[in-house]
Design a protein around this motif. Structure first.
Motif, PDB file in Angstrom:
ATOM      1  N   UNK A 226     -19.200  26.016  45.388  1.00  0.00           N
ATOM      2  CA  UNK A 226     -20.198  25.347  44.576  1.00  0.00           C
ATOM      3  C   UNK A 226     -21.617  25.735  44.969  1.00  0.00           C
TER       4      UNK A 226
ATOM      5  N   UNK B 129     -23.619  30.795  48.623  1.00  0.00           N
ATOM      6  CA  UNK B 129     -22.313  31.359  48.941  1.00  0.00           C
ATOM      7  C   UNK B 129     -21.877  32.329  47.836  1.00  0.00           C
ATOM      8  N   UNK B 130     -22.040  31.896  46.607  1.00  0.00           N
ATOM      9  CA  UNK B 130     -21.600  32.748  45.494  1.00  0.00           C
ATOM     10  C   UNK B 130     -22.358  34.069  45.480  1.00  0.00           C
ATOM     11  N   UNK B 131     -23.640  34.011  45.824  1.00  0.00           N
ATOM     12  CA  UNK B 131     -24.439  35.224  45.764  1.00  0.00           C
ATOM     13  C   UNK B 131     -24.313  36.099  46.994  1.00  0.00           C
TER      14      UNK B 131
ATOM     15  N   UNK C 281     -22.682  25.246  34.143  1.00  0.00           N
ATOM     16  CA  UNK C 281     -23.895  25.726  34.810  1.00  0.00           C
ATOM     17  C   UNK C 281     -25.122  24.900  34.433  1.00  0.00           C
TER      18      UNK C 281
ATOM     19  N   UNK D  90     -32.827  36.175  45.729  1.00  0.00           N
ATOM     20  CA  UNK D  90     -32.170  36.839  44.603  1.00  0.00           C
ATOM     21  C   UNK D  90     -30.659  36.628  44.666  1.00  0.00           C
ATOM     22  N   UNK D  91     -30.118  36.604  45.877  1.00  0.00           N
ATOM     23  CA  UNK D  91     -28.693  36.292  46.006  1.00  0.00           C
ATOM     24  C   UNK D  91     -28.426  34.875  45.507  1.00  0.00           C
TER      25      UNK D  91
ATOM     26  N   UNK E  19     -28.611  34.342  41.764  1.00  0.00           N
ATOM     27  CA  UNK E  19     -27.740  35.144  40.922  1.00  0.00           C
ATOM     28  C   UNK E  19     -26.816  34.317  40.011  1.00  0.00           C
ATOM     29  N   UNK E  20     -26.171  33.255  40.540  1.00  0.00           N
ATOM     30  CA  UNK E  20     -25.311  32.471  39.642  1.00  0.00           C
ATOM     31  C   UNK E  20     -26.082  31.905  38.445  1.00  0.00           C
TER      32      UNK E  20
ATOM     33  N   UNK F 112     -26.951  34.788  36.106  1.00  0.00           N
ATOM     34  CA  UNK F 112     -25.729  35.235  35.450  1.00  0.00           C
ATOM     35  C   UNK F 112     -25.448  34.414  34.189  1.00  0.00           C
ATOM     36  N   UNK F 113     -25.726  33.113  34.268  1.00  0.00           N
ATOM     37  CA  UNK F 113     -25.522  32.266  33.089  1.00  0.00           C
ATOM     38  C   UNK F 113     -26.592  32.542  32.031  1.00  0.00           C
TER      39      UNK F 113
ATOM     40  N   UNK G  32     -28.025  35.418  31.591  1.00  0.00           N
ATOM     41  CA  UNK G  32     -27.649  36.704  31.014  1.00  0.00           C
ATOM     42  C   UNK G  32     -26.604  36.506  29.904  1.00  0.00           C
TER      43      UNK G  32
ATOM     44  N   UNK H  20     -32.812  40.191  37.441  1.00  0.00           N
ATOM     45  CA  UNK H  20     -31.444  40.081  36.929  1.00  0.00           C
ATOM     46  C   UNK H  20     -31.340  40.175  35.406  1.00  0.00           C
TER      47      UNK H  20
ATOM     48  N   UNK I 221     -11.148  34.829  47.184  1.00  0.00           N
ATOM     49  CA  UNK I 221     -11.908  34.120  46.148  1.00  0.00           C
ATOM     50  C   UNK I 221     -12.473  35.097  45.130  1.00  0.00           C
TER      51      UNK I 221
ATOM     52  N   UNK J 110     -18.544  32.225  35.666  1.00  0.00           N
ATOM     53  CA  UNK J 110     -19.704  31.501  36.184  1.00  0.00           C
ATOM     54  C   UNK J 110     -19.453  30.958  37.580  1.00  0.00           C
TER      55      UNK J 110
ATOM     56  N   UNK K  53     -19.505  34.787  39.948  1.00  0.00           N
ATOM     57  CA  UNK K  53     -20.289  35.824  39.264  1.00  0.00           C
ATOM     58  C   UNK K  53     -20.153  37.205  39.884  1.00  0.00           C
ATOM     59  N   UNK K  54     -20.078  37.279  41.206  1.00  0.00           N
ATOM     60  CA  UNK K  54     -20.016  38.600  41.848  1.00  0.00           C
ATOM     61  C   UNK K  54     -18.694  39.288  41.498  1.00  0.00           C
TER      62      UNK K  54
ATOM     63  N   UNK L 153     -27.074  46.509  41.060  1.00  0.00           N
ATOM     64  CA  UNK L 153     -28.112  45.484  41.122  1.00  0.00           C
ATOM     65  C   UNK L 153     -27.684  44.340  42.039  1.00  0.00           C
TER      66      UNK L 153
ATOM     67  N   UNK M  26     -29.050  43.769  46.764  1.00  0.00           N
ATOM     68  CA  UNK M  26     -29.691  42.645  47.462  1.00  0.00           C
ATOM     69  C   UNK M  26     -28.710  41.930  48.381  1.00  0.00           C
ATOM     70  N   UNK M  27     -27.507  42.457  48.502  1.00  0.00           N
ATOM     71  CA  UNK M  27     -26.583  41.835  49.442  1.00  0.00           C
ATOM     72  C   UNK M  27     -26.676  42.536  50.789  1.00  0.00           C
TER      73      UNK M  27
END
Lengths: 539, 332, 151
Positions: free
Chosen positions: A96, A100-102, A426, A450-451, A454-455, A458-459, A461, A490, C26, C34, C37-38, C71, C75-76
């Motif tokens: 969540x 973490x996601x980025x 989102x 930016x990481x 990103x989520x 992404x939405x 986009x 992004x 994961x 969503x 995303x990665x 992209x 940035x990672x």
């Protein structure tokens, strides 16, 4: 066949969360606070240091300070104590967190972030941890751990998204806030939070804009507005006896695109003839104290009620800002109230009594404007926003610390012809953070931002590709400062605006000249979909 | 490491009563002494922890709002996900405690191509709900061993639970569900590397204990066929503080009792305390009425601020120059 | 599973191996675009790249797909070589699953993609400087304030 000499990517070794070692890589951490700002606020251990250095110049008894600080906070905050105890590591929060996601860094999973401090709690404050140590999930408090805390507690934007999904409501924001308070006790602050706090404390706002420059800024804005509308609006500052005190985040009068939102407020207040005043003393609604300690939050917030009392206003109106509203809604009256010198807010135009704000006496401008629109007190020409295909980003704090979801949407749908929501998981209470909240929106931290963003991007986009969205509306000063950057990287082609900028564009003012430009000074033009939308937009 | 150590301790907990049973000793300690001690630790520990939490105040009203606030009368507010009244907050807590509302929020079922996919989180909610509810049913069913006469509602519960009348003794649905749910909860900890990363001794140990308890119970009921009359004699003896140790309890029964005792004694010192903690969570059990009613912080203390007077003094020249009205005119 | 799917699966698996071990599952299994995303960006665009590599190498399709992946990786926590390294893995993966393909031509196309990826990586890193500059401009853009700040 081909050999794998080209394979430079190695499987990273499976790591152990108990290992506190972190690498301070450029672009992923914030600079330390300058000694003079730490000193100006009277905070402990002012010194020059750098997180990337080996020696952090901690005070000799740092360990005791941290442990005493934890003990004190365990007694003062049930939230902290409870959240230290009840996590079952079910993993519902794991995916969540936008960081973490980025970043895919497992220590950014909320349960692990909290575990960084929880393990120390167990080791020093629970019987099981004292006896069994690491078997009971305990960890020694070392300097490495402090560095790890610094790295990860300044990698949490206190957005509370994880808290929505936690079966016990464990709020990582709460844990991060306490974690940062503890770090502050031994002088581990970041500059992007401490400097604005110091400026806000002394001068009145985060950028340290002094009263005369504050006035210049507002007058300059009034001139700009006159160019667009042909109407000259008043700039009342520190005016005693006004009915309403208006407080906004300072970015509204010195940064873009915030500035166009300010033009929106100004047009609105003029059009309805609001009896109000700005204040050069309480010239900041935002509160970077929230990002350092509860005490600092209270010290900075005190100005608002003090000024309202001094000026003798009846109630307070607040501008568009995210964390500002977390403080105003959930902390202000508890900290600096009771607000018994104010009245329950009543809209002078519609007569609506804002009963839900009767005690704090502070109303969000979106609530105020939605009420005006509902009672048809404003004449709007949404065609003036036709160049925009709009979506709305729920800012974290108004969404999850307040529940302000429908009011801004109501305003947007009245002011714009083309509005599309982003995907359901989102937005609203599940909204993704911009990745720069809680004082992390600084340029040295850009890669991490930016990481984290990103989520969200992404939405955006997604709606850009599907519906041709080209404007992201929001009600947060940090969003307005950092989302353009996020979009730039992004989702190029999407701009960012405040809700009241769009309202200001659409607002038909009495006696205005024919509008040829919007508040940005750009020609009003009909919408030309840049990408052929796959679905027909239904506005 | 944590997995191994919890497994070893678990194995020891099973082995000790088995060995004692074979050797034919230690029954008094295993069936009377330890259960009493464990129960005492459980009660005292539980109170100590809950009182400990309750003693820390809630200085700020910080609910996590998960829906529309109550503001203007014509905007529909989310009375349960963002309650503005105490009653609403009670409703929110009820949803949370009885139906795991927040976990449910994870739910998502979507079409991918031709496939209908449930994420892991859907299963987590289902698994957690199945486990907790069947555990509750099982605990309530056990009352029939401790009370005489057995309350009608407990008997009725047993009837419902064995509704399908499979086999003899009739199969309890809750037994099947609890075992499946526990297996799922265990396997996902081992399977999902993100969870394995953070899992600790306590996570594995609690699951091992519960699995051990459930398995030994099932074994006694459907396998070794424990003498229920003897068990009831012991249980009533314990409950009335006149313990007797009847003959014919078998080998498995002491294992079951030791595991339950361990769970009870371990409970207050572990994450299992979430049972009590969930009720006290300030992000869930408070109404979102911060602006309607002032929340009082018992330790609110005065802080150093920069007052208007100090500010005016510092910027007097600039204020004057800009023509901003002053509070105090100074003649100099 | 078709050969192409098998190649894609393996390529994806090799690509996400670069991420922390705890996260790989994961990234691989969570299909919500969503929530993950990665993983979604990787999967979607690797598929395009593979199709083009085995087919016509249409620039109008390879470029945006490469852009989208790079992209993210720019940035990672990756070095430049790590960020574009996933392209090279394709060579051995294709060799393993579809030895009938002309190694030489596949190799050339992989090299071509890799060079484009490097370009893209550099462009992304330059973009960072550009957006950083833009941000500081916006942060202080009201002329009156700029003129008087600190005075």
């Amino acid at each position: 066949m081909t050999d794998d000499r080209h394979q430079i990517e190695q499987k990273p070794p499976r790591s152990d969360w108990r290992d506190p070692a972190v690498e301070f890589r450029k672009g992923t951490y914030c600079h330390s606070a300058g000694a003079k700002y730490v000193e100006a606020l009277g905070l402990p251990n002012p010194r020059d240091w750098n997180p990337a250095d080996a020696d952090w110049k901690l005070p000799p008894d740092w360990k005791q300070i941290i442990l005493d600080g934890m003990a004190e906070r365990l007694e003062k905050y049930r939230s902290f104590k409870l959240f230290m105890d009840v996590c079952v590591r079910c993993g519902a929060c794991a995916d969540k967190c936008h960081y973490y996601l980025g970043s895919s860094d497992p220590k950014n999973m909320p349960m692990v972030r909290a575990e960084l401090i929880r393990s120390v709690y167990r080791r020093y404050f629970t019987p099981a941890g004292r006896v069994f140590g690491s078997l009971a999930g305990g960890r020694e408090l070392t300097e490495e751990v402090i560095k790890e805390w610094f790295y990860y507690f300044y990698q949490c934007s206190e957005c509370r998204r994880c808290s929505v999904f936690c079966p016990f409501g464990i709020d990582t924001a709460e844990i991060t806030m306490i974690g940062r308070e503890l770090l502050n006790l031994i002088g581990c602050n970041i500059n992007w939070v401490t400097k604005p706090a110091a400026d806000c404390f002394r001068v009145g706002n985060h950028l340290g804009i002094q009263p005369h420059a504050f006035k210049d800024s507002l007058e300059f804005a009034a001139d700009e507005l006159e160019e667009v509308t042909g109407i000259k609006v008043d700039i009342p500052i520190n005016r005693k006896g006004a009915e309403v005190l208006f407080v906004m985040p300072s970015a509204d009068y010195f940064a873009t695109p915030h500035y166009y939102t300010l033009l929106g407020y100004m047009s609105l207040f003029h059009e309805i003839g609001l009896d109000f005043t700005y204040s050069a003393y309480a010239s900041e609604g935002g509160n970077f104290g929230l990002f350092s300690s509860h005490e600092m939050m209270k010290r900075l917030n005190a100005k608002i009620y003090d000024e309202a009392r001094r000026l003798g206003v009846k109630w307070i109106l607040g501008g568009e800002c995210g964390h500002m509203w977390r403080v105003l809604h959930q902390y202000m009256e508890t900290m600096n109230g009771p607000a018994d010198f104010l009245e329950a807010p009543v809209s002078p135009v519609t007569g609506t009594r804002f009963d839900h704000a009767r005690s704090t006496s502070m109303v969000h401008i979106c609530e105020f404007t939605a009420d005006l629109l509902y009672h048809d007190k404003l004449k709007l020409d949404p065609k003036r926003n036709d160049k925009w295909v709009v979506t709305y980003h729920d800012s974290c704090n108004p969404a999850r610390g307040m529940g302000l979801l429908e009011e801004p949407r109501y305003v947007l749908k009245r002011a714009c012809n083309q509005f599309h929501e982003m995907p359901e998981n989102t937005i609203r209470e599940q909204t993704f953070c911009c990745g720069s909240g809680s004082g992390l929106g600084t340029d040295e931290n850009l890669e991490m931002r930016l990481r984290g963003g990103f989520p969200r991007a992404n939405a955006v986009r997604h709606v850009r590709e599907k519906q041709g969205v080209n404007l992201l509306a929001c009600i947060c000063a940090i969003d307005k400062a950092t989302m353009p950057t996020l979009m730039d990287y992004w989702v190029p082609g999407v701009e960012v605006a405040g809700v009241h900028e769009l309202l200001g564009n659409a607002l038909v003012m009495t006696g205005e000249k024919e509008r040829t430009t919007n508040l940005r000074g750009e020609p009003l033009q009909p919408a030309v979909p840049e990408t052929p939308p796959e679905e027909v937009p239904h506005g | 490491m944590d997995l191994l150590s919890s497994f070893l301790i678990m194995a020891a907990l099973v082995a000790v009563p088995l060995l004692a049973g074979v050797a034919g000793g230690g029954q008094g300690v295993l069936l009377v002494g330890i259960p009493y001690a464990a129960f005492a630790i459980f009660i005292v520990g539980l109170c100590w922890r809950v009182v400990g939490w309750a003693r820390s105040p809630v200085p700020f009203r910080i609910p996590t709002t998960c829906g529309q606030q109550k503001s203007l009368p014509w905007i529909k507010s989310a009375t349960l996900d963002n309650p503005s009244t105490g009653t609403g907050a009670v409703g929110r807590m009820a949803l949370e405690v009885l139906l795991f509302r927040s976990l449910f929020r994870n739910n998502r079922a979507e079409m991918y191509g031709q496939r209908y996919v449930f994420g892991d989180s859907k299963w987590l909610w289902l698994g957690a709900l199945a486990f907790h509810w069947s555990l509750l049913v099982i605990v309530l069913r056990h009352l029939r061993l401790f009370v005489q006469p057995v309350p009608a509602c407990v008997l009725a519960l047993g009837k419902v639970d064995s509704f399908f009348q499979i086999g003899a003794p009739a199969l309890y649905l809750s037994n099947v569900i609890v075992l499946c749910a526990l297996m799922y909860l265990m396997l996902r900890r081992l399977w999902d590397l993100r969870l394995r990363y953070i899992c600790q001794f306590s996570d594995y140990f609690a699951l091992f204990l519960l699995l051990g308890i459930a398995l030994s119970g099932v074994l006694m009921r459907y396998g070794t066929r424990v003498d229920v009359v003897a068990v009831k004699q012991l249980a009533i003896g314990l409950a009335t503080f006149q313990p007797v140790i009847p003959a014919g309890l078998g080998l498995v029964f002491p294992v079951h009792v030791l595991l339950v005792s361990t769970l009870a004694a371990y409970f207050p010192f572990s994450k299992l305390m979430h049972m009590g903690g969930v009720f006290l969570s300030p992000t869930r059990n408070l109404a979102n009425n911060s602006r309607m009613k002032r929340h009082v912080n018992p330790w609110n203390y005065p802080v150093k601020t920069h007052t208007y007077a100090e500010w005016e003094e510092e910027f007097r020249d600039k204020l004057t120059m800009a023509g901003i009205p002053l509070d105090e005119a100074k003649n100099d | 599973m078709s050969t192409e799917d098998a190649i894609l699966e393996r390529w994806f698996a090799r690509t996400v191996e670069a991420y922390p071990g705890e996260t790989v599952l994961f990234l691989t299994t969570e299909r919500d675009q969503f929530r993950n995303p990665v993983g979604h960006i990787l999967r979607e665009n690797l598929e395009v790249l593979l199709r083009e590599l085995l087919g016509g190498m249409e620039l109008s399709r390879t470029k945006p797909a490469l852009e989208a992946i790079i992209r993210v990786r720019a940035v990672q926590d990756f070095t430049a070589t790590q960020a574009v390294g996933f392209i090279f893995m394709l060579r051995s993966v294709v060799g393993e699953f579809a030895p009938e393909h002309d190694v030489l031509s596949i190799g050339q196309k992989v090299d071509q993609l890799a060079l484009m990826a490097f370009d893209e990586y550099v462009r992304c890193r330059e973009k960072l400087y550009e957006i950083r500059l833009n941000e500081s401009r916006r942060a202080l853009s009201v002329p009156a304030a700029m003129a008087r700040v600190g005075s």
